[in-house]
Scaffold this motif. Structure first.
Motif, mmCIF file in Angstrom:
data_model
loop_
_atom_site.group_PDB
_atom_site.id
_atom_site.type_symbol
_atom_site.label_atom_id
_atom_site.label_comp_id
_atom_site.label_asym_id
_atom_site.label_seq_id
_atom_site.Cartn_x
_atom_site.Cartn_y
_atom_site.Cartn_z
ATOM 1 N N ASP A 1 0.828 -1.216 0.000
ATOM 2 C CA ASP A 1 0.000 0.000 0.000
ATOM 3 C C ASP A 1 0.857 1.260 0.000
ATOM 4 O OD1 ASP A 1 -2.299 -1.529 0.011
ATOM 5 O OD2 ASP A 1 -2.578 -1.435 2.180
ATOM 6 N N LEU A 2 1.996 1.217 0.703
ATOM 7 C CA LEU A 2 2.888 2.374 0.728
ATOM 8 C C LEU A 2 3.411 2.683 -0.668
ATOM 9 C CD1 LEU A 2 4.645 4.502 2.136
ATOM 10 C CD2 LEU A 2 6.323 2.682 2.596
ATOM 11 N N ILE A 3 3.839 1.667 -1.377
ATOM 12 C CA ILE A 3 4.349 1.860 -2.736
ATOM 13 C C ILE A 3 3.262 2.419 -3.649
ATOM 14 C CG2 ILE A 3 5.174 0.614 -4.776
ATOM 15 C CD1 ILE A 3 6.753 -1.202 -2.848
ATOM 16 N N LYS A 4 2.058 1.891 -3.482
ATOM 17 C CA LYS A 4 0.938 2.381 -4.292
ATOM 18 C C LYS A 4 0.682 3.863 -4.018
ATOM 19 C CE LYS A 4 -3.933 1.384 -5.315
ATOM 20 N NZ LYS A 4 -5.089 0.497 -4.983
ATOM 21 N N GLU A 5 0.736 4.266 -2.748
ATOM 22 C CA GLU A 5 0.502 5.670 -2.395
ATOM 23 C C GLU A 5 1.603 6.575 -2.942
ATOM 24 O OE1 GLU A 5 -0.007 8.602 1.519
ATOM 25 O OE2 GLU A 5 0.197 6.427 1.797
ATOM 26 N N ILE A 6 2.851 6.135 -2.827
ATOM 27 C CA ILE A 6 3.962 6.944 -3.333
ATOM 28 C C ILE A 6 3.822 7.185 -4.829
ATOM 29 C CG2 ILE A 6 6.463 6.965 -3.736
ATOM 30 C CD1 ILE A 6 6.739 5.361 -1.109
ATOM 31 N N ARG A 7 3.527 6.132 -5.544
ATOM 32 C CA ARG A 7 3.402 6.263 -7.002
ATOM 33 C C ARG A 7 2.208 7.127 -7.393
ATOM 34 N NH1 ARG A 7 5.210 0.013 -8.245
ATOM 35 N NH2 ARG A 7 7.438 0.468 -8.495
ATOM 36 N N ALA A 8 1.175 7.132 -6.569
ATOM 37 C CA ALA A 8 0.002 7.958 -6.846
ATOM 38 C C ALA A 8 0.324 9.458 -6.785
ATOM 39 C CB ALA A 8 -1.118 7.628 -5.866
ATOM 40 N N THR A 9 1.377 9.813 -6.046
ATOM 41 C CA THR A 9 1.789 11.219 -5.969
ATOM 42 C C THR A 9 2.574 11.638 -7.205
ATOM 43 O OG1 THR A 9 3.944 10.840 -4.920
ATOM 44 C CG2 THR A 9 2.005 10.982 -3.465
ATOM 45 N N GLY A 10 3.007 10.672 -7.981
ATOM 46 C CA GLY A 10 3.859 10.942 -9.129
ATOM 47 C C GLY A 10 5.320 10.668 -8.868
ATOM 48 N N ALA A 11 5.668 10.469 -7.594
ATOM 49 C CA ALA A 11 7.063 10.185 -7.256
ATOM 50 C C ALA A 11 7.453 8.780 -7.700
ATOM 51 C CB ALA A 11 7.276 10.342 -5.757
ATOM 52 N N ARG A 12 8.749 8.562 -7.811
ATOM 53 C CA ARG A 12 9.265 7.276 -8.259
ATOM 54 C C ARG A 12 9.660 6.412 -7.066
ATOM 55 N NH1 ARG A 12 13.403 9.590 -12.944
ATOM 56 N NH2 ARG A 12 11.949 11.111 -13.833
#
Length: 334
Positions: A169-180
């Motif tokens: 879930d953390l990875i999904k949230e990070i990617r949702a911000t546009g960050a890599r």
């Protein structure tokens, strides 16, 4: 602690790195770790100090060398506490993958948090974001703060996360911000430290890793002026690791209480995890990594690449050492 110890501490991690590197790529992670432990311990005993291991290979019954509470050094001189990981990234070493290193943190007596062998939620960030990002905030909020502090668009930020099921879930949230997201299989100490230097391409470390390594990371980032926070993880449902199969949240809380930790949810800052007046971090690359090269075995010498960060003189020293073999006839400049 004083500056005369820095060179000897460097030699401690160099010797551990060389010993472990001899088994790189052999698929022998336990043997590589054991070799590093033995070499590190042998060199420590030659130092004029009253050393003590506060974070090591485990309890005395589990670890014959560099166990928690073991006294190291000559028995005379300054009192020094050590947090050690002689072969950080044993799987990386065994499989000849990037990022394995021999690493330790040292401080005046009582200057390092005696972290239990638990997991820790971590947040590491550059000096510009110190005290602005916060482990209590969501990944989305922290990425927005990072972007503002560093002057970097969110889609150019690189966030390192351990490649574990618990971070889905953390990875999904990070990617949702546009960050890599840069997933890593092991070795989050080097990733945390990379946040303290610009130009590494690493802007933040998020997620859950081992607590003892969190203390070592905190020592380095404190010396660099970077941001580090940690919070112990005691719920097996959160850690999601096979190592905790059969354990319960209640049982882990009881273990923490026995260790003297009365507030298991406390947020620890870098200067609490590494609170000594003088703090030194030292690491030698076993395999090539982001910050330095691994050990190189040549015909007439062995080369090591290391990093020593110290609050004693506010320095970060990147060092290449040529260990000359007996009878050497031709040593290349680099």
């Amino acid at each position: 602690m004083d500056r005369t110890l820095i060179q000897e501490i460097l030699e401690v991690v160099e010797q551990a790195g060389i010993a472990s590197a001899k088994l790189t790529g052999m698929g022998l992670k336990n043997e590589a770790d054991a070799a590093a432990v033995e070499a590190m311990r042998e060199r420590m005993y030659k130092i004029q100090m009253q050393g003590r291991i506060v974070i090591g290979e485990g309890e005395r019954d589990e670890a014959p060398m560099l166990y928690i509470g073991e006294e190291v050094g000559s028995g005379t001189g300054p009192g020094v506490d050590f947090a050690v990981d002689p072969c950080e990234g044993t799987n990386l070493c065994a499989n000849s993958q990037r990022g394995s290193m021999a690493v330790l943190a040292a401080s005046d007596r009582g200057g390092l948090f005696n972290a239990p062998d638990f997991y820790m939620k971590k947040l590491a960030a550059p000096p510009a974001a110190k005290g602005k990002v916060d482990i209590r905030k969501s990944a989305t909020e922290n990425i927005e703060i990072l972007s503002q502090c560093l002057g970097i668009p969110k889609d150019e930020l690189v966030i390192v996360v351990m490649d574990r099921a618990r971070h889905k879930d953390l990875i999904k949230e990070i990617r949702a911000t546009g960050a890599r997201v840069q997933p890593i299989s092991d070795g989050d100490v080097q990733a945390a430290i990379a946040c303290g230097f610009s130009g590494t391409g690493t802007h933040c470390l998020m997620g859950i890793g081992a607590a003892p390594e969190g203390v070592i990371s905190a020592a380095a980032l404190r010396a660099l002026g970077g941001h580090f926070q940690g919070q112990l993880v005691y719920d097996p449902a959160v850690a999601q690791t096979s190592e905790w199969e059969g354990l319960t949240k209640e049982g882990n809380l009881a273990r923490l209480a026995e260790m003297g930790i009365s507030d298991p949810d406390r947020i620890y800052e870098a200067d609490e995890l590494a609170c000594g007046e003088n703090v030194v971090f030292a690491a030698t690359g076993i395999t090539d990594g982001l910050l330095f090269d691994g050990v190189k075995f040549e015909k007439d010498c062995t080369r090591t690449s290391s990093l020593v960060i110290s609050t004693l003189d506010n320095t970060a020293r990147f060092t290449t050492t040529v260990h000359i073999k007996d009878g050497a006839q031709s040593i290349a400049l680099r």
